[in-house]
Design an enzyme around this catalytic site. Structure first.
Site, PDB file in Angstrom:
ATOM      1  N   ASP A 206      -8.044   2.328   6.489  1.00  0.00           N
ATOM      2  CA  ASP A 206      -7.821   2.302   5.051  1.00  0.00           C
ATOM      3  C   ASP A 206      -7.100   1.036   4.620  1.00  0.00           C
ATOM      4  O   ASP A 206      -7.424   0.437   3.599  1.00  0.00           O
ATOM      5  CB  ASP A 206      -6.978   3.510   4.622  1.00  0.00           C
ATOM      6  CG  ASP A 206      -7.858   4.677   4.205  1.00  0.00           C
ATOM      7  OD1 ASP A 206      -9.097   4.521   4.256  1.00  0.00           O
ATOM      8  OD2 ASP A 206      -7.289   5.725   3.839  1.00  0.00           O
TER       9      ASP A 206
ATOM     10  N   ASP B 266      -1.386  -0.939   5.644  1.00  0.00           N
ATOM     11  CA  ASP B 266      -1.261  -0.319   6.958  1.00  0.00           C
ATOM     12  C   ASP B 266      -2.243  -0.934   7.941  1.00  0.00           C
ATOM     13  O   ASP B 266      -3.283  -1.450   7.564  1.00  0.00           O
ATOM     14  CB  ASP B 266      -1.539   1.184   6.857  1.00  0.00           C
ATOM     15  CG  ASP B 266      -0.431   1.904   6.105  1.00  0.00           C
ATOM     16  OD1 ASP B 266       0.671   1.325   6.003  1.00  0.00           O
ATOM     17  OD2 ASP B 266      -0.677   3.019   5.619  1.00  0.00           O
TER      18      ASP B 266
ATOM     19  N   ASP C  76      -4.423   0.282   9.701  1.00  0.00           N
ATOM     20  CA  ASP C  76      -5.510   1.218  10.027  1.00  0.00           C
ATOM     21  C   ASP C  76      -6.724   0.878   9.172  1.00  0.00           C
ATOM     22  O   ASP C  76      -6.739  -0.100   8.437  1.00  0.00           O
ATOM     23  CB  ASP C  76      -5.056   2.664   9.817  1.00  0.00           C
ATOM     24  CG  ASP C  76      -4.651   2.936   8.373  1.00  0.00           C
ATOM     25  OD1 ASP C  76      -4.849   2.041   7.505  1.00  0.00           O
ATOM     26  OD2 ASP C  76      -4.129   4.023   8.093  1.00  0.00           O
TER      27      ASP C  76
ATOM     28  N   GLU D 133       0.837  -1.205   0.000  1.00  0.00           N
ATOM     29  CA  GLU D 133       0.000   0.000   0.000  1.00  0.00           C
ATOM     30  C   GLU D 133       0.871   1.254   0.000  1.00  0.00           C
ATOM     31  O   GLU D 133       1.672   1.468   0.906  1.00  0.00           O
ATOM     32  CB  GLU D 133      -0.906  -0.009   1.244  1.00  0.00           C
ATOM     33  CG  GLU D 133      -1.693   1.278   1.429  1.00  0.00           C
ATOM     34  CD  GLU D 133      -2.488   1.318   2.734  1.00  0.00           C
ATOM     35  OE1 GLU D 133      -2.486   0.306   3.475  1.00  0.00           O
ATOM     36  OE2 GLU D 133      -3.110   2.354   3.015  1.00  0.00           O
TER      37      GLU D 133
END
Ligand code: 0RA
Length: 653
Positions: free
Chosen positions: A516, A512, A514, A439
């Site tokens: 997203d 990541d 998180d 990513e």
């Protein structure tokens, strides 16, 4: 029903072989094998239920990790086997493959056909106790696995403590079995609640009207109040289809359901179309899932195509000049469950989950052709809706074919762009190569610096790949992120997918930790699930697990992958350490990324199963599909992404 006596049970051998080579009987001694012990016992109770003798099956996960399965059927026969001179109960639990299930006089169709029998559960348990309620009495017997007194290094498996004993009176009928998996065989003997719950729910759908109760005595703060769930579906697999479609928009409210039989099999099917573009066909043989499909599934698919084409012509929705539609046109947006019962099943395929019996194809085709033809006569509104949708699918297919052709022609030019993004590896042994899908460009840059150039290729993804759910194949092919993945893997997609051409053994998603990142991961998994399912079936897809924290003190550096580990690491490193919480992969430099996430010696990877991917697909459908209500409630329920790791978005991926 022929009268059943102990002599009818066939005898094939003893239990020591099972303990010597558990893998031969239950596949593995990992979590899967552990649950297999339970399924053997549950299968027997379900057989009693699906043959009309039991109405209720109660499964209890006890606090000591033993498991109890009780049914209210006829009770296992208690008479004495004429050759073996022991009770039928004892034969069932001490002789391999014992039981009426291998003698089709007694059970016409048996879920246990691919099972190995309750004796295997006994052989691999520390103890197994059985109570039979029959003829007004309770009968009891216990078996244990214990060291041989003459040779303590040898374990005697599933040994009867005493013969079957007649106890007090009862007015109940049925069988109650409790077993404790043996810690000398299994790494952990704690059954996984989600695994058990999912399968029990599935069995309840597949056996309509049969009541299943699942208790978990281990999961409760107040021990008197254990977790209890009851599953009973009077609509059977029709209810199953509604459940699958709960977050989709159906094109017709009524589920088409049919049930029929011939010399080969008993078959039931249930189907409902939604406005989604994907195809969900789930099939079973004798309650066993067949994710690789096989003859029964092919027969049903053929019937669907033929019946709808005939119906469309009869209704004038297809004209003489029009071509017949293809099977895939009639399967776009379908959710269909197929459940078949038959004897002498043969399983084939990579994972032995594909029905191989050739006779099952025409048999299934005949049953569904007859039932569906009649059904459409009575449900013309539904029939017409399905035909209109399928004509739209056929038009989209034609458009997509043209787009694909265009893409192929453009390939050489376009690929030069894409290859620019991909940092390929130099090694030519594909079985050793790895592709990291990373990513973001900055993490992609670190990964390129950090990698082992020979085996590791890096493909950075910019932004969020497009939402696969709402797009047909032609749109997926237009999307640059997916095109670069398809080009890098070199397998093509959909019907053209070819595993032999795969250029990497491991495809590792690095995103990541998180919201997203979880989203991107879910979209990628959905893409693989839809268009490259074989990648998942063959275990090629992994999720990289970057650490969440870096803890350092002077030149000592340690990493923690979750909050619990952080506590341990903080304790270990001692007073006043420096703590860094990684918000994204991009915050790590190349060395840190290599040490924590890429180095095969030290990294943590999670292999993605087809179930994980199916779960991700479900979530993506919910989050991006058309049903606003479902989406809203899901987001509200899971809004606090930093709460507790198990509760977050991530656990759905
Ligand atoms: C064979 C025959 C009979 C019952 C069973 C098997 C039976 C086995 C199991 C295993 C778990 N629960 C079960 N319930 C029944 C019928 C014998 C008779 O009619 O006497």
């Amino acid at each position: 029903m022929a009268e059943y006596k102990a002599k009818d049970i066939q005898v094939l051998g003893g239990l020591d072989a099972v303990r010597m080579r558990p893998g031969m009987y239950i596949g593995t001694t990992s979590s899967r094998g552990l649950h297999h012990l339970l399924w053997e016992i549950v299968d027997n109770a379900v057989d009693e239920g699906s043959n009309g003798y039991a109405t209720r099956i109660e499964i209890t996960l006890n606090e000591d990790n033993s498991v109890t399965v009780e049914d209210n059927g006829r009770g296992i026969p208690v008479d004495i086997h004429p050759d073996l001179k022991v009770s039928a109960v004892e034969v069932v639990y001490t002789q391999l493959h014992a039981g009426g299930k291998f003698n089709t006089n007694n059970y016409a169709y048996s879920g246990g056909l691919h099972g190995v029998g309750a004796s295997v559960t006994n052989a691999l348990s520390e103890f197994l106790e059985v109570e039979v309620y029959k003829n007004g009495y309770v009968y009891y017997q216990k078996f244990t696995s214990h060291p041989d007194s003459n040779n303590p290094s040898k374990i005697i498996s599933g040994d009867p403590v005493e013969p079957l004993k007649k106890m007090g009176k009862t007015d109940k009928n049925g069988t109650r079995v409790t077993f404790l998996p043996d810690t000398r065989v299994f790494g952990s003997v704690a059954m996984n609640y989600e695994v058990v719950n999912k399968r029990i729910n599935e069995l309840a759908f597949l056996n309509n009207g049969l009541e299943f109760i699942l208790n978990d005595k281990r999961q409760s703060d107040d021990l008197s109040q254990s977790l209890k769930k009851i599953y009973k579906y009077d609509g059977g697999i029709a209810d199953f289809v509604k459940d699958i479609n709960q977050n989709k928009i159906p094109l017709h409210l009524k589920v088409l359901f049919g049930e029929g039989q011939n010399e080969v099999m008993k078959l039931s099917f249930a189907l409902q179309y939604t406005n989604s573009y994907s195809e969900t066909v789930v099939s079973y043989v004798n309650n066993i899932p067949t994710p690789e499909g096989g003859m029964h599934e092919t027969g049903v698919k053929n019937a669907i195509t033929k019946v709808f084409n005939a119906y469309a012509r009869k209704r004038g929705l297809l004209k003489d000049k029009d071509d017949n539609l293809l099977g895939e046109d009639y399967r776009e947006g379908i959710s269909c469950i197929i459940s078949v019962r038959m004897s002498n099943v043969q399983f084939e395929g990579q994972t032995k989950t594909k029905l191989g019996n050739a006779e099952a194809r025409p048999a299934a085709e005949q049953i569904v052709t007859d039932l569906l033809t009649d059904m459409l006569e009575k449900e013309k509104d539904i029939g017409d809706i399905i035909i209109k949708k399928s004509i739209a699918s056929a038009n989209a297919r034609e458009a997509s074919r043209k787009a694909k052709e265009l893409t192929r022609a453009k390939n050489t030019i376009l690929n030069s762009n894409l290859v620019g993004k991909l940092a390929s590896c130099t090694g030519k042994d594909y079985s050793k190569n790895e592709l990291f899908i990373v990513e973001g460009d900055s993490a992609g840059g670190s990964a390129k610096q950090a990698r082992d150039k020979k085996y590791q290729a890096i493909l950075p993804l910019r932004g969020k790949p497009l939402n696969v759910e709402r797009s047909r194949l032609d749109k997926v092919l237009e999307n640059e992120e997916f095109r670069s993945i398809i080009t890098a893997l070199d397998t093509s997609i959909g019907d053209d997918f070819d595993l032999q051409s795969l250029k990497y053994d491991k495809i590792i998603i690095l995103s990541d930790a998180d919201q997203d990142g979880a989203h991107i991961r879910a979209i990628l998994l959905t893409f693989f699930f839809r268009y490259m399912k074989e990648l998942l079936m063959n275990g090629h897809v992994y999720i990289g697990m970057p650490p969440l924290y870096k803890v350092s003190k002077k030149d000592k550096v340690m990493y923690a992958y979750d909050d619990r580990e952080l506590t341990n690491v903080m304790n270990e490193i001692g007073r006043s350490p420096e703590l860094q919480r990684y918000k994204g992969l991009g915050e790590m430099n190349a060395t840190q990324l290599w040490d924590t996430t890429m180095n095969p010696e030290s990294r943590v990877l999670m292999r993605v199963t087809i179930d994980d991917a199916a779960e991700a697909e479900k979530m993506v459908t919910m989050l991006m599909g058309d049903k606003v209500d479902a989406r809203r409630s899901f987001i509200i329920e899971h809004a606090d992404f930093n709460k507790d790791k198990d509760e977050t978005f991530e656990s759905y991926v």
